[in-house]
Design a protein around this motif. Structure first.
Motif, short mmCIF file in Angstrom:
data_model
loop_
_atom_site.label_atom_id
_atom_site.label_comp_id
_atom_site.label_asym_id
_atom_site.label_seq_id
_atom_site.Cartn_x
_atom_site.Cartn_y
_atom_site.Cartn_z
N TYR A 110 50.94 39.03 -32.39
CA TYR A 110 49.97 39.77 -31.55
C TYR A 110 49.28 40.87 -32.35
O TYR A 110 48.10 41.13 -32.17
CB TYR A 110 50.66 40.37 -30.32
CG TYR A 110 50.88 39.33 -29.23
CD1 TYR A 110 49.79 38.78 -28.56
CD2 TYR A 110 52.16 38.91 -28.89
CE1 TYR A 110 49.98 37.83 -27.58
CE2 TYR A 110 52.35 37.96 -27.91
CZ TYR A 110 51.26 37.42 -27.25
OH TYR A 110 51.44 36.47 -26.29
N LYS A 111 50.03 41.47 -33.24
CA LYS A 111 49.45 42.50 -34.09
C LYS A 111 48.36 41.89 -34.97
O LYS A 111 47.28 42.45 -35.13
CB LYS A 111 50.55 43.11 -34.97
CG LYS A 111 50.36 44.58 -35.20
CD LYS A 111 51.57 45.14 -35.92
CE LYS A 111 51.30 46.56 -36.34
NZ LYS A 111 52.45 47.16 -37.00
N ALA A 112 48.67 40.71 -35.50
CA ALA A 112 47.70 40.01 -36.35
C ALA A 112 46.46 39.64 -35.54
O ALA A 112 45.33 39.76 -36.03
CB ALA A 112 48.33 38.77 -36.95
N ILE A 113 46.65 39.19 -34.31
CA ILE A 113 45.51 38.82 -33.46
C ILE A 113 44.61 40.03 -33.22
O ILE A 113 43.40 39.94 -33.27
CB ILE A 113 46.00 38.22 -32.12
CG1 ILE A 113 46.60 36.83 -32.37
CG2 ILE A 113 44.85 38.12 -31.10
CD1 ILE A 113 47.22 36.19 -31.17
N HIS A 114 45.23 41.18 -33.00
CA HIS A 114 44.43 42.38 -32.75
C HIS A 114 43.61 42.81 -33.96
O HIS A 114 42.67 43.57 -33.84
CB HIS A 114 45.32 43.52 -32.26
CG HIS A 114 45.69 43.38 -30.82
ND1 HIS A 114 46.93 43.71 -30.33
CD2 HIS A 114 44.99 42.91 -29.76
CE1 HIS A 114 46.97 43.45 -29.03
NE2 HIS A 114 45.80 42.96 -28.66
N GLN A 115 43.98 42.30 -35.12
CA GLN A 115 43.20 42.63 -36.31
C GLN A 115 42.04 41.67 -36.54
O GLN A 115 41.22 41.90 -37.42
CB GLN A 115 44.11 42.64 -37.54
CG GLN A 115 45.00 43.87 -37.60
CD GLN A 115 46.16 43.70 -38.57
OE1 GLN A 115 46.21 42.72 -39.32
NE2 GLN A 115 47.06 44.65 -38.56
N LEU A 116 42.00 40.59 -35.79
CA LEU A 116 40.91 39.62 -35.97
C LEU A 116 39.58 40.17 -35.47
O LEU A 116 39.55 41.16 -34.74
CB LEU A 116 41.23 38.33 -35.18
CG LEU A 116 42.43 37.49 -35.61
CD1 LEU A 116 42.65 36.38 -34.59
CD2 LEU A 116 42.20 36.89 -36.99
N SER A 117 38.48 39.53 -35.88
CA SER A 117 37.17 39.95 -35.37
C SER A 117 37.03 39.54 -33.90
O SER A 117 37.79 38.72 -33.41
CB SER A 117 36.06 39.30 -36.19
OG SER A 117 35.96 37.94 -35.84
#
Lengths: 164, 211
Positions: A110-117
């Motif tokens: 989820y952390k990684a998803i929040h870093q996506l554009s």
């Protein structure tokens, strides 16, 4: 806009409100931002409702307006908010169902998803909602091939974040 | 198990975790004001359209008397007439573009339409700037090529400044004013639209480069 329409909208909206919560889940990472985006999407849905003719499913229509609001219409940047404990809060509730590694992995995910554009978030959201590439490409206005290519890139990116 | 499958599984489970909003909550929500980017663009664009139109009306009549001495009055009236027609054209285009913005369109189409609406107003601003520059240059050229009339019309009486010095000061003031105004406007647009459109342009470019 008359009372009858208002009543119809609210009743139908109530049944599908999870869709909007899920859009907010992808695009925001704290409760305030979540509520704020939720409100804006609801207003946009209501404003567009008189034009909804029922030629598509209400849920499809909600996905579209939800994403359009989050990506385009919503003024505040959805990324600037520092990652906070929202993810942890949500997972604490379910923690008993997972072993620690899984929980840890999900948190990272989820952390990684929040870093996506914003666009990538839209793609991963539709993927998680089991939408096919045709629907994804129509919602975002890109070709099916490009949707596929982009999705594969996001998947690879998410995997590398988890397994560096 | 694949990480993405794990994520999907978790995603499906979360439905139960969201607070369910009551009829009243939703009722209250839909009666609140939207703060969408389209609304802000509309407000700012209307202010801009009004600002530039009022600026033209605000020129005092006494100015016209000065221009009359240079036989510029007819020229100014004709440009003004043409200008109003063009303004009406711009307002029509702006309205048409604004109305075409539709939240049910695909994301890229929606962005395209918002950008088009914004562009119409940008062109309107460029047009006004160009008009301002062209008219300033034309008028100044005519005025400075008739220094005698100019001195008579503009130079304050009972002053010890020489005619030539006065003309030089006038010319420098005009040029400086022109640059200051252009600079301020440039700054204004950078700030307003920089803040408002940064996110939109970034996302739009991402979709564009994809295609």
């Amino acid at each position: 806009m008359n009372k009858e329409l208002e009543h119809k909208f609210i009743s139908e909206f109530q049944q599908h409100q999870n869709i909007i919560h899920k859009v907010c889940r992808i695009y925001t990472n704290n409760q305030d931002a979540h509520n704020d985006l939720f409100q804006e999407i609801t207003i946009q849905l209501w404003k567009a409702y008189p034009k909804f003719r029922g030629d598509s499913k209400l849920s499809t229509w909600m996905y579209r307006i939800g994403l359009n609001t989050a990506i385009t219409l919503y003024r505040k940047s959805t990324r600037t908010v520092k990652t906070q404990d929202f993810d942890t809060v949500l997972h604490k509730i379910q923690s008993s169902e997972y072993d620690n590694t899984e929980e840890e992995q999900l948190k990272l995910m989820y952390k990684a998803i929040h870093q996506l554009s914003d666009i990538d978030k839209g793609l991963i959201f539709l993927y998680l909602e089991d939408k096919n590439y045709k629907e994804i490409s129509e919602t975002l206005g890109i070709s099916e091939v490009n949707a596929r290519v982009k999705m594969n890139r996001i998947k690879t990116r998410l995997k590398t974040i988890l397994n560096p | 198990m694949d990480e993405l499958d794990l994520l999907k599984k978790d995603w499906k489970k979360q439905n139960a975790n969201y607070p369910e909003l009551s009829y009243n909550d939703i009722y209250k929500m839909i009666h609140k004001k939207s703060s969408s980017i389209v609304k802000w663009i509309l407000i700012i664009c209307i202010i801009e359209l009004l600002f530039w139109s009022l600026l033209n009306l605000a020129i005092p009549e006494s100015y016209m008397e000065i221009y009359d001495k240079f036989n510029l009055k007819t020229f100014l009236y004709i440009t003004q007439g043409a200008h109003y027609l063009i303004v009406i054209g711009f307002i029509y285009l702006f309205y048409k573009n604004y109305k075409s913005i539709c939240v049910i369109d695909s994301t890229s189409r929606l962005m395209q339409k918002i950008i088009n609406t914004r562009k119409t107003v940008n062109y309107y601003v460029y047009y006004n700037l160009a008009l301002y520059i062209v008219i300033s240059v034309v008028i100044n050229m005519i005025m400075f090529s008739n220094p005698d009339i100019m001195l008579e019309a503009l130079m304050p009486k009972n002053t010890s400044i020489e005619g030539d010095t006065f003309l030089t000061i006038m010319l420098i003031t005009q040029i400086v004013t022109l640059f200051v105004i252009i600079g301020l406007l440039w700054l204004y647009y950078r700030i307003i639209y920089g803040i408002l459109l940064r996110k939109l342009s970034k996302n739009y470019t991402e979709l564009e480069t994809l295609e």
